[in-house]
Scaffold this active site. Structure first.
Site: not given
Ligand code: PEP
Length: 254
Positions: A11, A97, A169, A175, A215
């Protein structure tokens, strides 16, 4: 076996020198990948050449962009095209994303244009899909993600779609430290695969890597990645810590 992938999404984090150090620490451990395993580092645009040269000698390690613009070229100050990314010899790019969808209003239709431009430029898109908490609470997550696939991917030919990587996701897990359970992840990944099979047939659906994101950490990666339809992970926070990400790479199906 399908390709198993640990993909890091940095990111908008890390200064250049910190990014370089992080890659050094990870690559110095000399984790040798098998033919069916890949590691992808999606880094900020200004770091792409550095990341590409860091991984250049390493088998199955790749650098990736985190985004590209949905138009080929032109008067779009500050934007970066798929063609530019390709001209740096970068062959992976995250598309869609949830942060891009939310903060930059990227629609399924715009993402279809990005997917097309990636493929035209020999870039493998890592296409992200996933539902918000409200949708999960309403129990409509399966239809929601199916529509994301349909509107952004199902115009592609079978040959084109077979080179796309999908990342599921759930937004409520990104996050937040709140991970989907292995049952939730497996159920959704099997659903995504069946939606793809409905459009392109079982054989093709069984070839596509579907990553889980939300996460993923060193202490839960192995369990998540052991689900039959989970082919690795797209990792945000934990990809910024070398020891965490090294363990996540080690958790890929052997
Ligand atoms: C992401 O940014 O695609 C993500 C899954 O973040 P995190 O692993 O921090 O949840």
């Amino acid at each position: 076996m399908r390709t198993q992938i640990a993909a890091a999404n940095w990111k908008m984090n890390l200064k250049y020198q910190q990014g370089e150090k992080l890659l050094d620490e990870i690559l110095d451990t000399k984790l040798l990948l098998k033919d069916h395993q890949k590691v992808i580092f999606a880094v900020p645009f200004p770091y792409l050449i550095m990341a590409r040269s860091e991984v250049s000698e390493e088998k199955n390690y790749h650098a990736a962009a985190q985004n590209c613009h949905h138009k080929k070229s032109g008067a779009f100050t500050g934007e970066v095209s798929a063609e530019m990314i390709h001209s740096l010899n970068i062959s992976y790019c995250i598309v869609g994303h949830s942060e891009r969808r939310e903060f930059f209003s990227e629609s399924n239709a715009v993402l279809a244009e990005k997917i097309n431009l990636c493929l035209e430029n020999f870039i493998t898109p890592v296409f992200c899909c996933g539902e918000a908490l409200k949708i999960r609470e309403a129990g409509t997550q399966n239809d929601f993600v199916a529509l994301q696939l349909k509107e952004s991917l199902f115009h592609l030919t079978p040959g084109q779609v077979s080179s796309v990587i999908i990342a599921y996701e759930p937004i409520w897990a990104i996050g937040t430290g709140k991970t989907a359970t292995t049952e939730q992840a497996q159920e959704m990944h099997a659903h995504l695969r069946s939606v793809i099979a409905g459009q392109y047939g079982d054989e093709l659906a069984n070839q596509i890597s579907i990553l889980y994101g939300g996460s993923v950490k060193a202490n839960n990666a192995k369990e998540l990645f052991s689900c039959p339809d989970v082919d690795g992970g797209l990792v945000g926070g934990a990809s910024l810590v070398s020891a965490e990400f090294i363990e996540i790479i080690r958790s890929l199906k052997p």
